[in-house]
Design a protein around this motif. Sequence first.
Motif, PDB file in Angstrom:
ATOM      1  N   GLY A 205       0.836  -1.197   0.000  1.00 36.22           N
ATOM      2  CA  GLY A 205       0.000   0.000   0.000  1.00 36.22           C
ATOM      3  C   GLY A 205       0.868   1.242   0.000  1.00 36.22           C
ATOM      4  N   PRO A 206       0.283   2.396  -0.277  1.00 38.59           N
ATOM      5  CA  PRO A 206       1.076   3.623  -0.295  1.00 38.59           C
ATOM      6  C   PRO A 206       1.461   4.051   1.117  1.00 38.59           C
ATOM      7  CG  PRO A 206      -1.229   4.136  -0.623  1.00 38.59           C
ATOM      8  CD  PRO A 206      -1.119   2.644  -0.600  1.00 38.59           C
ATOM      9  N   VAL A 207       2.678   4.525   1.256  1.00 44.18           N
ATOM     10  CA  VAL A 207       3.160   5.055   2.519  1.00 44.18           C
ATOM     11  C   VAL A 207       3.047   6.584   2.494  1.00 44.18           C
ATOM     12  CG1 VAL A 207       5.216   5.250   3.981  1.00 44.18           C
ATOM     13  CG2 VAL A 207       4.662   3.089   2.908  1.00 44.18           C
ATOM     14  N   SER A 208       3.106   7.146   1.306  1.00 41.46           N
ATOM     15  CA  SER A 208       2.973   8.600   1.163  1.00 41.46           C
ATOM     16  C   SER A 208       2.393   8.920  -0.216  1.00 41.46           C
ATOM     17  CB  SER A 208       4.337   9.277   1.296  1.00 41.46           C
ATOM     18  OG  SER A 208       5.099   9.096   0.115  1.00 41.46           O
ATOM     19  N   HIS A 209       2.106  10.177  -0.435  1.00 45.66           N
ATOM     20  CA  HIS A 209       1.589  10.566  -1.748  1.00 45.66           C
ATOM     21  C   HIS A 209       2.689  10.598  -2.812  1.00 45.66           C
ATOM     22  CE1 HIS A 209       2.757  14.426   0.075  1.00 45.66           C
ATOM     23  NE2 HIS A 209       2.995  14.816  -1.151  1.00 45.66           N
ATOM     24  N   TYR A 210       3.942  10.356  -2.407  1.00 43.29           N
ATOM     25  CA  TYR A 210       5.043  10.264  -3.370  1.00 43.29           C
ATOM     26  C   TYR A 210       5.119   8.865  -3.990  1.00 43.29           C
ATOM     27  CZ  TYR A 210       6.575  14.591  -1.207  1.00 43.29           C
ATOM     28  OH  TYR A 210       6.628  15.867  -0.731  1.00 43.29           O
TER      29      TYR A 210
ATOM     30  N   ASN B 179       8.795   5.791  -3.209  1.00 48.99           N
ATOM     31  CA  ASN B 179       9.733   6.856  -3.567  1.00 48.99           C
ATOM     32  C   ASN B 179      10.104   7.584  -2.286  1.00 48.99           C
ATOM     33  OD1 ASN B 179       9.800   6.681  -6.502  1.00 48.99           O
ATOM     34  ND2 ASN B 179       7.648   7.245  -6.384  1.00 48.99           N
ATOM     35  N   CYS B 180      11.357   7.442  -1.888  1.00 51.36           N
ATOM     36  CA  CYS B 180      11.818   8.070  -0.653  1.00 51.36           C
ATOM     37  C   CYS B 180      11.740   9.589  -0.769  1.00 51.36           C
ATOM     38  CB  CYS B 180      13.254   7.652  -0.341  1.00 51.36           C
ATOM     39  SG  CYS B 180      13.393   5.936   0.145  1.00 51.36           S
ATOM     40  N   TRP B 181      11.466  10.210   0.349  1.00 57.31           N
ATOM     41  CA  TRP B 181      11.412  11.666   0.407  1.00 57.31           C
ATOM     42  C   TRP B 181      11.956  12.100   1.745  1.00 57.31           C
ATOM     43  CZ3 TRP B 181       9.132  15.347   3.504  1.00 57.31           C
ATOM     44  CH2 TRP B 181       9.175  16.656   3.017  1.00 57.31           C
ATOM     45  N   GLY B 182      12.765  13.139   1.727  1.00 54.18           N
ATOM     46  CA  GLY B 182      13.402  13.616   2.955  1.00 54.18           C
ATOM     47  C   GLY B 182      14.622  12.763   3.246  1.00 54.18           C
ATOM     48  N   GLY B 183      15.459  13.238   4.084  1.00 49.77           N
ATOM     49  CA  GLY B 183      16.655  12.484   4.437  1.00 49.77           C
ATOM     50  C   GLY B 183      16.334  11.273   5.295  1.00 49.77           C
ATOM     51  N   ASN B 184      17.300  10.375   5.404  1.00 48.12           N
ATOM     52  CA  ASN B 184      17.119   9.217   6.276  1.00 48.12           C
ATOM     53  C   ASN B 184      17.102   9.658   7.727  1.00 48.12           C
ATOM     54  OD1 ASN B 184      16.913   7.316   4.342  1.00 48.12           O
ATOM     55  ND2 ASN B 184      18.895   6.369   4.717  1.00 48.12           N
ATOM     56  N   THR B 185      16.315   8.961   8.524  1.00 48.90           N
ATOM     57  CA  THR B 185      16.265   9.200   9.959  1.00 48.90           C
ATOM     58  C   THR B 185      16.276   7.859  10.663  1.00 48.90           C
ATOM     59  OG1 THR B 185      13.856   9.258   9.932  1.00 48.90           O
ATOM     60  CG2 THR B 185      14.975  11.374   9.755  1.00 48.90           C
ATOM     61  N   PRO B 186      16.884   7.778  11.847  1.00 49.46           N
ATOM     62  CA  PRO B 186      16.864   6.520  12.590  1.00 49.46           C
ATOM     63  C   PRO B 186      15.509   6.339  13.270  1.00 49.46           C
ATOM     64  CG  PRO B 186      18.198   8.141  13.747  1.00 49.46           C
ATOM     65  CD  PRO B 186      17.737   8.782  12.476  1.00 49.46           C
ATOM     66  N   ALA B 187      14.840   5.231  13.012  1.00 50.72           N
ATOM     67  CA  ALA B 187      13.527   4.955  13.597  1.00 50.72           C
ATOM     68  C   ALA B 187      13.643   3.838  14.625  1.00 50.72           C
ATOM     69  CB  ALA B 187      12.548   4.546  12.501  1.00 50.72           C
ATOM     70  N   HIS B 188      13.056   4.049  15.792  1.00 52.15           N
ATOM     71  CA  HIS B 188      13.053   3.029  16.844  1.00 52.15           C
ATOM     72  C   HIS B 188      11.987   1.986  16.547  1.00 52.15           C
ATOM     73  CE1 HIS B 188      15.413   5.960  19.112  1.00 52.15           C
ATOM     74  NE2 HIS B 188      15.757   4.943  19.892  1.00 52.15           N
TER      75      HIS B 188
ATOM     76  N   PHE C 138       5.119   7.816   8.719  1.00 51.52           N
ATOM     77  CA  PHE C 138       4.052   6.833   8.569  1.00 51.52           C
ATOM     78  C   PHE C 138       4.186   5.740   9.629  1.00 51.52           C
ATOM     79  CE2 PHE C 138       2.039   3.030   6.930  1.00 51.52           C
ATOM     80  CZ  PHE C 138       0.826   3.506   6.434  1.00 51.52           C
ATOM     81  N   TYR C 139       5.403   5.281   9.862  1.00 53.01           N
ATOM     82  CA  TYR C 139       5.647   4.225  10.849  1.00 53.01           C
ATOM     83  C   TYR C 139       5.229   4.679  12.247  1.00 53.01           C
ATOM     84  CZ  TYR C 139       8.136   0.754  13.646  1.00 53.01           C
ATOM     85  OH  TYR C 139       8.454  -0.228  14.551  1.00 53.01           O
ATOM     86  N   ASP C 140       5.612   5.904  12.620  1.00 48.47           N
ATOM     87  CA  ASP C 140       5.267   6.405  13.952  1.00 48.47           C
ATOM     88  C   ASP C 140       3.774   6.660  14.112  1.00 48.47           C
ATOM     89  OD1 ASP C 140       7.796   6.237  14.967  1.00 48.47           O
ATOM     90  OD2 ASP C 140       8.288   8.359  14.690  1.00 48.47           O
ATOM     91  N   GLU C 141       3.130   7.150  13.076  1.00 48.84           N
ATOM     92  CA  GLU C 141       1.721   7.535  13.174  1.00 48.84           C
ATOM     93  C   GLU C 141       0.763   6.376  12.907  1.00 48.84           C
ATOM     94  OE1 GLU C 141       1.231  10.841  10.553  1.00 48.84           O
ATOM     95  OE2 GLU C 141       2.708  12.057  11.630  1.00 48.84           O
ATOM     96  N   HIS C 142       1.198   5.356  12.172  1.00 47.52           N
ATOM     97  CA  HIS C 142       0.298   4.266  11.774  1.00 47.52           C
ATOM     98  C   HIS C 142       0.948   2.904  12.001  1.00 47.52           C
ATOM     99  CE1 HIS C 142      -2.028   7.404   9.795  1.00 47.52           C
ATOM    100  NE2 HIS C 142      -0.920   7.797   9.199  1.00 47.52           N
ATOM    101  N   ARG C 143       1.406   2.651  13.203  1.00 51.60           N
ATOM    102  CA  ARG C 143       2.116   1.394  13.478  1.00 51.60           C
ATOM    103  C   ARG C 143       1.253   0.169  13.185  1.00 51.60           C
ATOM    104  NH1 ARG C 143       7.101   1.469  17.434  1.00 51.60           N
ATOM    105  NH2 ARG C 143       7.940   3.446  16.713  1.00 51.60           N
ATOM    106  N   LYS C 144      -0.031   0.250  13.457  1.00 55.33           N
ATOM    107  CA  LYS C 144      -0.901  -0.905  13.218  1.00 55.33           C
ATOM    108  C   LYS C 144      -1.068  -1.175  11.722  1.00 55.33           C
ATOM    109  CE  LYS C 144      -3.428  -0.678  17.514  1.00 55.33           C
ATOM    110  NZ  LYS C 144      -4.705  -0.504  18.174  1.00 55.33           N
TER     111      LYS C 144
END
Length: 146
Positions: free
Chosen positions: A40-45, A66-75, A100-106
Amino acid sequence: MKNRNAKRKGSAFPKQRNPEYRRWIWTENPCMLAERMTRGPVSHYDAPYENLNHSAARVYRGWWHNCWGGNTPAHVGKHQATGAPDFGVLVPLCKVAHEFYDEHRKAWAKATGFTERKMASAASGYALKYVERGGALSARPHQGDA
């Protein structure tokens, strides 16, 4: 706005932070979803795979991330704000995938195919790779902690 605590370097859990490992995660590794097809889509990109000009697009159904923004470390698992350590629980995600991971973990596993177990396994793999390449196992003690 809360004042930054200089003694703790702005972190509520400074002993759990490993700045060298965090830097390695986001600078030396691509986003986990980079050049992957997701369910499924993770973003509108993200683009529907069947819309891409590719011969396999006629067979596979999904979304091209399609990645957008720089990489960030996710817990993975516990959030950083709850005191989760850095080492062994971080994975690299681009900014939009991390949000998306932080806001929609389920919904994460359904959209990406990465379950919490797969994410934890990947985080362990990154930690092993870091140590094999000469990285330190734990954060250096902060000044005044010794």
